[in-house]
Design a protein around this motif. Structure first.
Motif, PDB file in Angstrom:
ATOM      1  N   TRP A 161       0.838  -1.206   0.000  1.00  0.00           N
ATOM      2  CA  TRP A 161       0.000   0.000   0.000  1.00  0.00           C
ATOM      3  C   TRP A 161       0.869   1.250   0.000  1.00  0.00           C
ATOM      4  O   TRP A 161       0.583   2.235  -0.686  1.00  0.00           O
ATOM      5  N   ALA A 169       1.956   1.880  -3.377  1.00  0.00           N
ATOM      6  CA  ALA A 169       0.874   2.484  -4.164  1.00  0.00           C
ATOM      7  C   ALA A 169       0.783   3.985  -3.903  1.00  0.00           C
ATOM      8  O   ALA A 169       0.579   4.781  -4.833  1.00  0.00           O
ATOM      9  N   ASP A 199       1.160   6.990  -6.701  1.00  0.00           N
ATOM     10  CA  ASP A 199       0.181   8.068  -6.826  1.00  0.00           C
ATOM     11  C   ASP A 199       0.872   9.425  -6.733  1.00  0.00           C
ATOM     12  O   ASP A 199       0.584  10.343  -7.513  1.00  0.00           O
ATOM     13  N   SER A 254      -2.016   3.203 -11.846  1.00  0.00           N
ATOM     14  CA  SER A 254      -1.338   2.027 -11.307  1.00  0.00           C
ATOM     15  C   SER A 254      -1.566   1.919  -9.800  1.00  0.00           C
ATOM     16  O   SER A 254      -1.756   0.822  -9.265  1.00  0.00           O
ATOM     17  N   ALA A 255      -1.573   3.065  -9.115  1.00  0.00           N
ATOM     18  CA  ALA A 255      -1.841   3.051  -7.674  1.00  0.00           C
ATOM     19  C   ALA A 255      -3.240   2.531  -7.402  1.00  0.00           C
ATOM     20  O   ALA A 255      -3.449   1.716  -6.485  1.00  0.00           O
ATOM     21  N   ILE A 307      -3.457  -1.241  -7.735  1.00  0.00           N
ATOM     22  CA  ILE A 307      -2.920  -1.956  -6.577  1.00  0.00           C
ATOM     23  C   ILE A 307      -3.937  -1.970  -5.440  1.00  0.00           C
ATOM     24  O   ILE A 307      -4.176  -3.012  -4.817  1.00  0.00           O
TER      25      ILE A 307
END
Length: 366
Positions: free
Chosen positions: A304, A307, A311, A318-319, A322
């Motif tokens: 996380w 992610a 971001d 992509s974040a 995830i």
């Protein structure tokens, strides 16, 4: 959205796996980032450094003298965990983490406390949801270096620790928090203790009020930190964005991590919002020496955090992918590490996240 045929973005990222379970949860996070990079059209150039308590034991320093210069060459820093029970806590904090945060003016510590689907909170009535975003001032406040000890080892010994609050420091953290609140429920609570801390906290309150006058569309409220801590437990569903000083934010975010299920899942970001310097991203579970080497550490906090890094670096799709994968694993399966009441290993949870990412690509429109 898949990558097109154009040139792929390359992102240099420093990796400090650190100590204990940091070395176990970091590889799955790197693999997840590489997976979404392939899908969304970017590559990450990992630059790994061994700086840790083990490095300190061997060299007498948490990082070399040119460590900050080396990190400055990267776009971001992904940290695992540091800490060793054989060393005092301040060795890793003041030898590595605080120098990085201050050298790169990472004045925002951002920590979400969000109850994810399929995760059980220790609180009653958690079905009403928990989604709190805590903004912690990360560069001054109670964690200053100003002070000292006098007459050590004598009956007259005393210690002085000064808390440093500047108008600039308070203004910029409150503005950051208010801007975040505008993207959410437009509610912001400021943690204070001005009834007992007469100088610094009354100053904090005054500056908070002055900044909030610039945000008439955001409901700003002061709350004493002890009452706010109780609110985290009794009415977390009513909280949105919370801003606090270095110490208050530190304490409240640990409460936030526990009420959403596990410290093992909690991510964090140490941000230089302007992007002048690299920001640093880390889970908050620490090195957990009691389970290090057992292969059961929860990798979700590290994944996380990665992610959050993507971001911040502009790779929002992509974040989000995830986070969707994490939601799918927790909400649609019984795969859990022991901290969440399961028996899965680190590798099994990591594999499940990868499978969830693969399923996204097989889904039409994903």
């Amino acid at each position: 959205m898949a990558a097109d045929g154009g040139s792929r973005r390359r992102i240099p990222v420093a990796v400090l796996a650190g100590d204990g379970i940091g070395r176990e949860v970091m590889p799955p996070a790197l693999e997840v980032v590489e997976t979404v990079g392939t899908r969304f059209g970017f590559d990450v150039d990992w630059v790994e450094y061994p700086w840790s308590c083990d490095y300190y034991t061997k060299t007498g320093a948490m990082m070399p003298s040119d460590g900050i210069d080396r990190l400055a060459e990267q776009d971001a820093i992904l940290l695992g965990a540091v800490g060793d029970p054989s060393l005092p806590d301040h060795v890793s904090l003041w030898g590595l983490l605080i120098p990085i945060r201050r050298a790169f003016d990472q004045y925002i510590n951002l920590r979400p406390a969000k109850l994810l689907p399929g995760v059980e909170s220790p609180l009653r009535h958690s079905d009403r949801g928990i989604d709190i975003l805590v903004v912690r001032e990360n560069s001054e406040g109670e964690y200053s270096e100003v002070g000292g000890r006098v007459f050590p080892g004598t009956p007259q010994e005393f210690a002085v620790q000064e808390a440093i609050f500047t108008r600039r420091g308070i203004e910029r953290v409150v503005k950051f928090a208010a801007d975040l609140a505008r993207t959410r429920e437009r509610r912001l609570i400021s943690a204070t203790k001005s009834n007992g801390i007469i100088h610094s906290m009354t100053f904090w309150d005054e500056v908070f009020g002055q900044v909030m006058a610039e945000y008439p569309d955001v409901e700003g409220r002061l709350m004493h930190v002890d009452a706010l801590a109780a609110r985290f437990v009794s009415h977390p569903h009513e909280l949105d964005v919370v801003v606090g000083s270095n110490l208050f934010g530190d304490i409240l975010t640990d409460i936030g991590a526990v009420i959403v299920g596990s410290m093992g899942m909690a991510p964090s970001a140490n941000l230089n919002p302007e992007g002048v310097h690299p920001s640093m991203f880390e889970p908050v579970h620490g090195s957990a020496p009691d389970i290090a080497g057992a292969g059961v550490a929860n990798p979700i906090g590290q994944i996380w955090s990665a992610a959050m890094m993507l971001d911040h670096l502009g790779e929002a799709e992509s974040a989000a992918a995830i986070l969707d994968a994490i939601h799918a694993v927790l909400g649609e399966s019984d795969i859990r590490t022991p901290d969440l009441g399961g028996s899965a290993t680190t590798a099994e949870v990591a594999a499940a996240v990868q499978q969830a990412l693969a399923a996204q690509e097989r889904t039409p429109g994903a």
